[in-house]
Scaffold this motif. Sequence first.
Motif, PDB file in Angstrom:
ATOM      1  N   ALA A  62     -35.304  23.951  53.826  1.00  0.00           N
ATOM      2  CA  ALA A  62     -34.290  24.949  53.502  1.00  0.00           C
ATOM      3  C   ALA A  62     -34.268  25.099  51.991  1.00  0.00           C
ATOM      4  O   ALA A  62     -33.966  24.147  51.267  1.00  0.00           O
ATOM      5  CB  ALA A  62     -32.924  24.509  54.027  1.00  0.00           C
ATOM      6  N   CYS A  63     -34.612  26.282  51.517  1.00  0.00           N
ATOM      7  CA  CYS A  63     -34.865  26.475  50.085  1.00  0.00           C
ATOM      8  C   CYS A  63     -33.913  27.503  49.486  1.00  0.00           C
ATOM      9  O   CYS A  63     -33.658  28.556  50.073  1.00  0.00           O
ATOM     10  CB  CYS A  63     -36.301  26.938  49.857  1.00  0.00           C
ATOM     11  N   ASP A  64     -33.425  27.173  48.310  1.00  0.00           N
ATOM     12  CA  ASP A  64     -32.682  28.124  47.482  1.00  0.00           C
ATOM     13  C   ASP A  64     -33.627  28.550  46.368  1.00  0.00           C
ATOM     14  O   ASP A  64     -33.951  27.763  45.481  1.00  0.00           O
ATOM     15  CB  ASP A  64     -31.434  27.455  46.912  1.00  0.00           C
ATOM     16  N   VAL A  65     -34.116  29.786  46.438  1.00  0.00           N
ATOM     17  CA  VAL A  65     -35.053  30.306  45.445  1.00  0.00           C
ATOM     18  C   VAL A  65     -34.315  31.270  44.541  1.00  0.00           C
ATOM     19  O   VAL A  65     -34.070  32.419  44.912  1.00  0.00           O
ATOM     20  CB  VAL A  65     -36.250  30.999  46.122  1.00  0.00           C
ATOM     21  N   CYS A  66     -33.894  30.770  43.408  1.00  0.00           N
ATOM     22  CA  CYS A  66     -33.154  31.596  42.446  1.00  0.00           C
ATOM     23  C   CYS A  66     -31.964  32.289  43.110  1.00  0.00           C
ATOM     24  O   CYS A  66     -31.684  33.465  42.858  1.00  0.00           O
ATOM     25  CB  CYS A  66     -34.067  32.628  41.788  1.00  0.00           C
ATOM     26  N   GLY A  67     -31.268  31.567  44.003  1.00  0.00           N
ATOM     27  CA  GLY A  67     -30.074  32.103  44.652  1.00  0.00           C
ATOM     28  C   GLY A  67     -30.310  32.708  46.013  1.00  0.00           C
ATOM     29  O   GLY A  67     -29.353  33.011  46.725  1.00  0.00           O
ATOM     30  N   ASP A  68     -31.588  32.891  46.426  1.00  0.00           N
ATOM     31  CA  ASP A  68     -31.900  33.451  47.746  1.00  0.00           C
ATOM     32  C   ASP A  68     -32.236  32.313  48.709  1.00  0.00           C
ATOM     33  O   ASP A  68     -33.038  31.435  48.377  1.00  0.00           O
ATOM     34  CB  ASP A  68     -33.090  34.410  47.667  1.00  0.00           C
ATOM     35  N   ASP A  69     -31.652  32.339  49.906  1.00  0.00           N
ATOM     36  CA  ASP A  69     -31.902  31.304  50.906  1.00  0.00           C
ATOM     37  C   ASP A  69     -33.104  31.688  51.774  1.00  0.00           C
ATOM     38  O   ASP A  69     -33.119  32.771  52.382  1.00  0.00           O
ATOM     39  CB  ASP A  69     -30.675  31.113  51.798  1.00  0.00           C
ATOM     40  N   VAL A  70     -34.098  30.817  51.834  1.00  0.00           N
ATOM     41  CA  VAL A  70     -35.273  31.028  52.672  1.00  0.00           C
ATOM     42  C   VAL A  70     -35.620  29.710  53.356  1.00  0.00           C
ATOM     43  O   VAL A  70     -35.163  28.643  52.935  1.00  0.00           O
ATOM     44  CB  VAL A  70     -36.488  31.527  51.857  1.00  0.00           C
ATOM     45  N   VAL A  71     -36.430  29.780  54.412  1.00  0.00           N
ATOM     46  CA  VAL A  71     -36.878  28.560  55.092  1.00  0.00           C
ATOM     47  C   VAL A  71     -38.397  28.568  55.179  1.00  0.00           C
ATOM     48  O   VAL A  71     -39.027  29.625  55.287  1.00  0.00           O
ATOM     49  CB  VAL A  71     -36.272  28.416  56.504  1.00  0.00           C
ATOM     50  N   ALA A  72     -38.975  27.364  55.141  1.00  0.00           N
ATOM     51  CA  ALA A  72     -40.420  27.195  55.252  1.00  0.00           C
ATOM     52  C   ALA A  72     -40.702  26.097  56.262  1.00  0.00           C
ATOM     53  O   ALA A  72     -40.187  24.987  56.131  1.00  0.00           O
ATOM     54  CB  ALA A  72     -41.018  26.832  53.897  1.00  0.00           C
ATOM     55  N   PHE A  73     -41.515  26.392  57.273  1.00  0.00           N
ATOM     56  CA  PHE A  73     -41.882  25.371  58.256  1.00  0.00           C
ATOM     57  C   PHE A  73     -43.149  24.632  57.847  1.00  0.00           C
ATOM     58  O   PHE A  73     -43.356  23.497  58.255  1.00  0.00           O
ATOM     59  CB  PHE A  73     -42.050  25.994  59.644  1.00  0.00           C
ATOM     60  N   ASN A  74     -44.005  25.259  57.057  1.00  0.00           N
ATOM     61  CA  ASN A  74     -45.177  24.583  56.514  1.00  0.00           C
ATOM     62  C   ASN A  74     -44.944  24.147  55.076  1.00  0.00           C
ATOM     63  O   ASN A  74     -44.942  22.967  54.763  1.00  0.00           O
ATOM     64  CB  ASN A  74     -46.409  25.492  56.572  1.00  0.00           C
ATOM     65  N   ASP A  75     -44.739  25.143  54.199  1.00  0.00           N
ATOM     66  CA  ASP A  75     -44.629  24.805  52.788  1.00  0.00           C
ATOM     67  C   ASP A  75     -44.031  25.948  51.984  1.00  0.00           C
ATOM     68  O   ASP A  75     -44.005  27.097  52.412  1.00  0.00           O
ATOM     69  CB  ASP A  75     -46.006  24.439  52.204  1.00  0.00           C
ATOM     70  N   ILE A  76     -43.553  25.594  50.816  1.00  0.00           N
ATOM     71  CA  ILE A  76     -43.170  26.560  49.803  1.00  0.00           C
ATOM     72  C   ILE A  76     -43.997  26.228  48.570  1.00  0.00           C
ATOM     73  O   ILE A  76     -44.172  25.049  48.235  1.00  0.00           O
ATOM     74  CB  ILE A  76     -41.659  26.540  49.495  1.00  0.00           C
ATOM     75  N   ALA A  77     -44.561  27.252  47.930  1.00  0.00           N
ATOM     76  CA  ALA A  77     -45.485  27.026  46.824  1.00  0.00           C
ATOM     77  C   ALA A  77     -45.127  27.904  45.635  1.00  0.00           C
ATOM     78  O   ALA A  77     -44.792  29.083  45.788  1.00  0.00           O
ATOM     79  CB  ALA A  77     -46.921  27.301  47.257  1.00  0.00           C
ATOM     80  N   LEU A  78     -45.184  27.303  44.450  1.00  0.00           N
ATOM     81  CA  LEU A  78     -45.092  28.043  43.197  1.00  0.00           C
ATOM     82  C   LEU A  78     -46.517  28.223  42.699  1.00  0.00           C
ATOM     83  O   LEU A  78     -47.226  27.240  42.455  1.00  0.00           O
ATOM     84  CB  LEU A  78     -44.261  27.280  42.167  1.00  0.00           C
ATOM     85  N   SER A  83     -48.500  19.481  55.860  1.00  0.00           N
ATOM     86  CA  SER A  83     -49.393  18.650  55.053  1.00  0.00           C
ATOM     87  C   SER A  83     -50.862  18.924  55.367  1.00  0.00           C
ATOM     88  O   SER A  83     -51.735  18.578  54.582  1.00  0.00           O
ATOM     89  CB  SER A  83     -49.086  17.161  55.266  1.00  0.00           C
ATOM     90  N   THR A  84     -51.156  19.576  56.505  1.00  0.00           N
ATOM     91  CA  THR A  84     -52.538  19.913  56.837  1.00  0.00           C
ATOM     92  C   THR A  84     -52.940  21.280  56.298  1.00  0.00           C
ATOM     93  O   THR A  84     -54.074  21.720  56.525  1.00  0.00           O
ATOM     94  CB  THR A  84     -52.751  19.915  58.362  1.00  0.00           C
ATOM     95  N   ALA A  85     -52.040  21.961  55.596  1.00  0.00           N
ATOM     96  CA  ALA A  85     -52.311  23.323  55.141  1.00  0.00           C
ATOM     97  C   ALA A  85     -52.590  23.340  53.632  1.00  0.00           C
ATOM     98  O   ALA A  85     -53.499  22.680  53.146  1.00  0.00           O
ATOM     99  CB  ALA A  85     -51.144  24.224  55.526  1.00  0.00           C
ATOM    100  N   TYR A  86     -51.792  24.083  52.871  1.00  0.00           N
ATOM    101  CA  TYR A  86     -52.018  24.262  51.434  1.00  0.00           C
ATOM    102  C   TYR A  86     -52.005  22.918  50.708  1.00  0.00           C
ATOM    103  O   TYR A  86     -52.841  22.647  49.835  1.00  0.00           O
ATOM    104  CB  TYR A  86     -50.940  25.195  50.889  1.00  0.00           C
ATOM    105  N   SER A  87     -51.089  22.057  51.054  1.00  0.00           N
ATOM    106  CA  SER A  87     -50.996  20.752  50.398  1.00  0.00           C
ATOM    107  C   SER A  87     -52.289  19.959  50.577  1.00  0.00           C
ATOM    108  O   SER A  87     -52.787  19.330  49.643  1.00  0.00           O
ATOM    109  CB  SER A  87     -49.801  19.965  50.969  1.00  0.00           C
ATOM    110  N   TYR A  88     -52.847  19.988  51.773  1.00  0.00           N
ATOM    111  CA  TYR A  88     -54.102  19.284  52.058  1.00  0.00           C
ATOM    112  C   TYR A  88     -55.238  19.854  51.217  1.00  0.00           C
ATOM    113  O   TYR A  88     -56.048  19.113  50.640  1.00  0.00           O
ATOM    114  CB  TYR A  88     -54.409  19.407  53.539  1.00  0.00           C
ATOM    115  N   ALA A  89     -55.301  21.201  51.139  1.00  0.00           N
ATOM    116  CA  ALA A  89     -56.336  21.839  50.341  1.00  0.00           C
ATOM    117  C   ALA A  89     -56.214  21.486  48.864  1.00  0.00           C
ATOM    118  O   ALA A  89     -57.212  21.457  48.133  1.00  0.00           O
ATOM    119  CB  ALA A  89     -56.266  23.359  50.522  1.00  0.00           C
ATOM    120  N   ALA A  90     -54.995  21.201  48.421  1.00  0.00           N
ATOM    121  CA  ALA A  90     -54.761  20.833  47.022  1.00  0.00           C
ATOM    122  C   ALA A  90     -54.988  19.355  46.753  1.00  0.00           C
ATOM    123  O   ALA A  90     -54.783  18.886  45.633  1.00  0.00           O
ATOM    124  CB  ALA A  90     -53.338  21.225  46.619  1.00  0.00           C
TER     125      ALA A  90
END
Length: 309
Positions: free
Chosen positions: A126-142, A178-185
Amino acid sequence: MDRIRLGLVLHPTRDVSPVVDTIAAWATHHEAVLAVRAEDRHRVPEPVRAMPEEDLVARSDVLVSIGGDGTMLGALRLAVHDPTPVLGVHLGRVGFLVEVEPPELSTALDRLLAGDFTIEAHSCLACDVCGDDVVAFNDIALVRQPGQGFVTATLAVDGQRYGYYRCDALVVSTPTGSTAYSYAAGGPLVSPATQAVVVTPSAPMAGITRAVVLSPTEVVHLELRPGSGPVAVEVDGVVIRGGSTEGAVHIRYRPDAGQVVRLDPGRYQERSQLKLSLLDLPLLPEQLRELLPADLRRRLDLRDLPPPR
């Protein structure tokens, strides 16, 4: 279940009509109710009802995701405020989340109707991105914008500052992610049975250079530092915010935010392990085919031939 209600969540661009036709024929035979989001009305046959997406979740017993992992993640996000079981039908390429192949679909729907399945709980961020509420089931990336500097951000956990990152991208993932973008990184593989948050820098140049694994109760706070290049924010691979040079992301782990239908958990796990192992092979698909026994290659070649006219 009596008169089961199925909500269809379609891949945004791929041709899903053969799978939808199979579901529609099954639904007619079993007097099931089919619905789809209003914007997808033109992609389904007439008996399928169209409704706003908030009603689709509220009025469905099960959501049927037709596509790949991205479509499945979209269905889970759609139902995050009212967790509804999601059955994934595979039309993608790798597909770590989806279980059912199109030839298995009618049998899978029969088992769904009979209640012969299990539910696999999925966590989200559950993410607060600069005041906007969003959800990520895999990942959130900057993610940095090419040619315009790097992601430079500080890390704080439960209000305690720990250091900073200077990297191409900064990925915060769930165990499933963890098997997606994070794994690739270069991040670790985390068992989906574990509750944890993984923070992984991609191509780090300074500051923290290793992945960090945190407990589910710890709150992650990332804040862009002065001098950071423009940063885009991606949620489950979807860009939700363009290039920004300032701002903060506040991330909390939320267990049991989604429900995935599993028909054969053991077989699904074996498939996922095989798919994951193939990602580490530096071979093209046609090279992998050459590693198969000759009789299996012939069967695959016959399967790939166009149907007779």
